[in-house]
Motif scaffolding. Structure first.
Motif, PDB file in Angstrom:
ATOM      1  N   TYR A  13       0.819  -1.214   0.000  1.00 61.97           N
ATOM      2  CA  TYR A  13       0.000   0.000   0.000  1.00 61.97           C
ATOM      3  C   TYR A  13       0.854   1.266   0.000  1.00 61.97           C
ATOM      4  N   LEU A  14       2.018   1.217   0.616  1.00 62.64           N
ATOM      5  CA  LEU A  14       2.844   2.407   0.753  1.00 62.64           C
ATOM      6  C   LEU A  14       3.795   2.648  -0.412  1.00 62.64           C
ATOM      7  N   ILE A  15       4.200   1.598  -1.119  1.00 65.49           N
ATOM      8  CA  ILE A  15       5.223   1.722  -2.157  1.00 65.49           C
ATOM      9  C   ILE A  15       4.638   1.308  -3.500  1.00 65.49           C
ATOM     10  N   ASP A  16       4.860   2.150  -4.509  1.00 63.43           N
ATOM     11  CA  ASP A  16       4.266   1.920  -5.826  1.00 63.43           C
ATOM     12  C   ASP A  16       4.802   0.682  -6.533  1.00 63.43           C
ATOM     13  N   GLY A  17       6.046   0.332  -6.356  1.00 65.61           N
ATOM     14  CA  GLY A  17       6.642  -0.771  -7.098  1.00 65.61           C
ATOM     15  C   GLY A  17       6.379  -2.144  -6.513  1.00 65.61           C
ATOM     16  N   ILE A  18       5.614  -2.238  -5.438  1.00 70.19           N
ATOM     17  CA  ILE A  18       5.298  -3.538  -4.836  1.00 70.19           C
ATOM     18  C   ILE A  18       3.801  -3.778  -5.011  1.00 70.19           C
ATOM     19  N   ARG A  19       3.471  -4.931  -5.597  1.00 73.06           N
ATOM     20  CA  ARG A  19       2.064  -5.265  -5.847  1.00 73.06           C
ATOM     21  C   ARG A  19       1.741  -6.625  -5.253  1.00 73.06           C
TER      22      ARG A  19
ATOM     23  N   ASN B 297      18.273  -7.615   2.307  1.00 73.25           N
ATOM     24  CA  ASN B 297      16.831  -7.778   2.495  1.00 73.25           C
ATOM     25  C   ASN B 297      16.081  -7.530   1.185  1.00 73.25           C
ATOM     26  N   ALA B 298      16.531  -6.537   0.408  1.00 74.72           N
ATOM     27  CA  ALA B 298      15.899  -6.263  -0.882  1.00 74.72           C
ATOM     28  C   ALA B 298      16.108  -7.424  -1.846  1.00 74.72           C
ATOM     29  N   LEU B 299      17.290  -8.011  -1.834  1.00 72.47           N
ATOM     30  CA  LEU B 299      17.566  -9.175  -2.674  1.00 72.47           C
ATOM     31  C   LEU B 299      16.638 -10.336  -2.317  1.00 72.47           C
ATOM     32  N   LEU B 300      16.449 -10.582  -1.030  1.00 72.86           N
ATOM     33  CA  LEU B 300      15.554 -11.651  -0.603  1.00 72.86           C
ATOM     34  C   LEU B 300      14.114 -11.352  -1.008  1.00 72.86           C
ATOM     35  N   LEU B 301      13.708 -10.093  -0.913  1.00 71.51           N
ATOM     36  CA  LEU B 301      12.359  -9.706  -1.317  1.00 71.51           C
ATOM     37  C   LEU B 301      12.162  -9.912  -2.821  1.00 71.51           C
ATOM     38  N   LYS B 302      13.169  -9.566  -3.612  1.00 72.23           N
ATOM     39  CA  LYS B 302      13.094  -9.803  -5.061  1.00 72.23           C
ATOM     40  C   LYS B 302      13.052 -11.298  -5.372  1.00 72.23           C
ATOM     41  N   MET B 303      13.785 -12.105  -4.611  1.00 70.50           N
ATOM     42  CA  MET B 303      13.761 -13.552  -4.817  1.00 70.50           C
ATOM     43  C   MET B 303      12.359 -14.107  -4.549  1.00 70.50           C
ATOM     44  N   VAL B 304      11.726 -13.617  -3.492  1.00 67.73           N
ATOM     45  CA  VAL B 304      10.375 -14.068  -3.160  1.00 67.73           C
ATOM     46  C   VAL B 304       9.400 -13.650  -4.251  1.00 67.73           C
ATOM     47  N   SER B 305       9.566 -12.431  -4.782  1.00 67.57           N
ATOM     48  CA  SER B 305       8.654 -11.966  -5.831  1.00 67.57           C
ATOM     49  C   SER B 305       8.805 -12.779  -7.114  1.00 67.57           C
ATOM     50  N   GLY B 306       9.960 -13.372  -7.317  1.00 72.87           N
ATOM     51  CA  GLY B 306      10.151 -14.210  -8.498  1.00 72.87           C
ATOM     52  C   GLY B 306       9.519 -15.576  -8.370  1.00 72.87           C
ATOM     53  N   VAL B 307       9.238 -16.009  -7.159  1.00 71.91           N
ATOM     54  CA  VAL B 307       8.706 -17.351  -6.946  1.00 71.91           C
ATOM     55  C   VAL B 307       7.200 -17.344  -6.671  1.00 71.91           C
TER      56      VAL B 307
ATOM     57  N   PHE C  23      14.790  -2.032  -8.232  1.00 77.79           N
ATOM     58  CA  PHE C  23      15.693  -2.126  -7.084  1.00 77.79           C
ATOM     59  C   PHE C  23      15.238  -1.234  -5.925  1.00 77.79           C
ATOM     60  N   TRP C  24      14.910   0.027  -6.224  1.00 70.76           N
ATOM     61  CA  TRP C  24      14.545   0.954  -5.151  1.00 70.76           C
ATOM     62  C   TRP C  24      13.240   0.595  -4.460  1.00 70.76           C
ATOM     63  N   PRO C  25      12.221   0.146  -5.170  1.00 72.33           N
ATOM     64  CA  PRO C  25      11.048  -0.341  -4.442  1.00 72.33           C
ATOM     65  C   PRO C  25      11.371  -1.531  -3.537  1.00 72.33           C
ATOM     66  N   ALA C  26      12.320  -2.370  -3.969  1.00 70.54           N
ATOM     67  CA  ALA C  26      12.728  -3.497  -3.121  1.00 70.54           C
ATOM     68  C   ALA C  26      13.435  -2.996  -1.856  1.00 70.54           C
ATOM     69  N   ILE C  27      14.292  -1.975  -2.006  1.00 73.68           N
ATOM     70  CA  ILE C  27      14.986  -1.402  -0.846  1.00 73.68           C
ATOM     71  C   ILE C  27      13.982  -0.780   0.123  1.00 73.68           C
ATOM     72  N   PHE C  28      13.101   0.079  -0.412  1.00 67.71           N
ATOM     73  CA  PHE C  28      12.126   0.741   0.457  1.00 67.71           C
ATOM     74  C   PHE C  28      11.116  -0.256   1.016  1.00 67.71           C
ATOM     75  N   GLY C  29      10.771  -1.271   0.221  1.00 67.95           N
ATOM     76  CA  GLY C  29       9.867  -2.311   0.696  1.00 67.95           C
ATOM     77  C   GLY C  29      10.474  -3.108   1.835  1.00 67.95           C
ATOM     78  N   SER C  30      11.762  -3.421   1.712  1.00 66.44           N
ATOM     79  CA  SER C  30      12.419  -4.148   2.805  1.00 66.44           C
ATOM     80  C   SER C  30      12.495  -3.293   4.060  1.00 66.44           C
ATOM     81  N   LEU C  31      12.670  -1.981   3.871  1.00 67.72           N
ATOM     82  CA  LEU C  31      12.680  -1.072   5.015  1.00 67.72           C
ATOM     83  C   LEU C  31      11.313  -1.020   5.691  1.00 67.72           C
ATOM     84  N   VAL C  32      10.246  -0.886   4.908  1.00 70.62           N
ATOM     85  CA  VAL C  32       8.891  -0.840   5.471  1.00 70.62           C
ATOM     86  C   VAL C  32       8.540  -2.160   6.135  1.00 70.62           C
ATOM     87  N   ILE C  33       8.846  -3.274   5.483  1.00 70.47           N
ATOM     88  CA  ILE C  33       8.550  -4.584   6.059  1.00 70.47           C
ATOM     89  C   ILE C  33       9.313  -4.780   7.358  1.00 70.47           C
TER      90      ILE C  33
END
Length: 172
Positions: A62-68, A113-123, A132-142
């Protein structure tokens, strides 16, 4: 030496005694009952923390545009996989990148943490992290949401708090 045992019910009914060098501490039966409940359901804490991570992923979407996130189930499975990767792969990555992590004063942990979040989004279908930046900010928010909610929940899944009262000029 610590001695655990029960007292005869004619003295103190349904209480547990802890004796240490002639000092006796009576633990009421309500504490015994709570301890039994905590031991009887060890998975409750794991499930509650899994739900907290799910809420954190939904909050990041909800907070970051690049995460769905397409729905609750995709966030639920993403939280499960992220929890497994955080338990298994994250410590290995932290050790391998320790020199870089020391040079950046720990900020490289967000990249991991962003790398792990991207790995999860791929699976996980229905969960995607674009860029990359949505993954960084997403990992920060999470991380922040999980930390805040986990600070309130104990290891058994119960909400825990410290009741402070002011007596005179000090807090107890």
């Amino acid at each position: 030496m610590l001695i655990f045992g029960t007292i005869d019910s004619s003295f103190v009914p349904h209480h547990l005694v802890l004796a240490h060098r002639r000092k006796t501490l009576y633990i009421p039966s309500s504490v015994q009952r709570r301890n039994r409940e905590e031991k009887s359901n060890p998975m409750k804490g794991l499930i509650v923390r899994w739900l907290i991570l799910t809420i954190a992923i939904i909050a990041a979407s909800y907070l970051i545009d690049g995460i769905r996130v397409s729905g609750f189930l995709s966030a639920f499975f993403a939280a499960a996989l992220l929890g497994i990767l955080n338990a298994v792969l994250r410590p290995v990555l932290l050790i391998l990148t320790l020199p870089v992590n020391i040079l950046t004063l720990g900020l490289f942990t967000f990249v991991i943490n962003a790398l792990l979040l991207k790995m999860v989004s791929g699976v996980v279908p229905g969960f995607e992290v674009v860029g990359f930046w949505p993954a960084i900010f997403g990992s920060l928010v999470i991380s922040l949401v999980s930390w805040l909610l986990n600070a309130l929940v104990g290891s058994t899944g119960r909400v825990e708090y410290i009741d402070l009262r002011k007596r005179g000029d000090r807090w107890e």
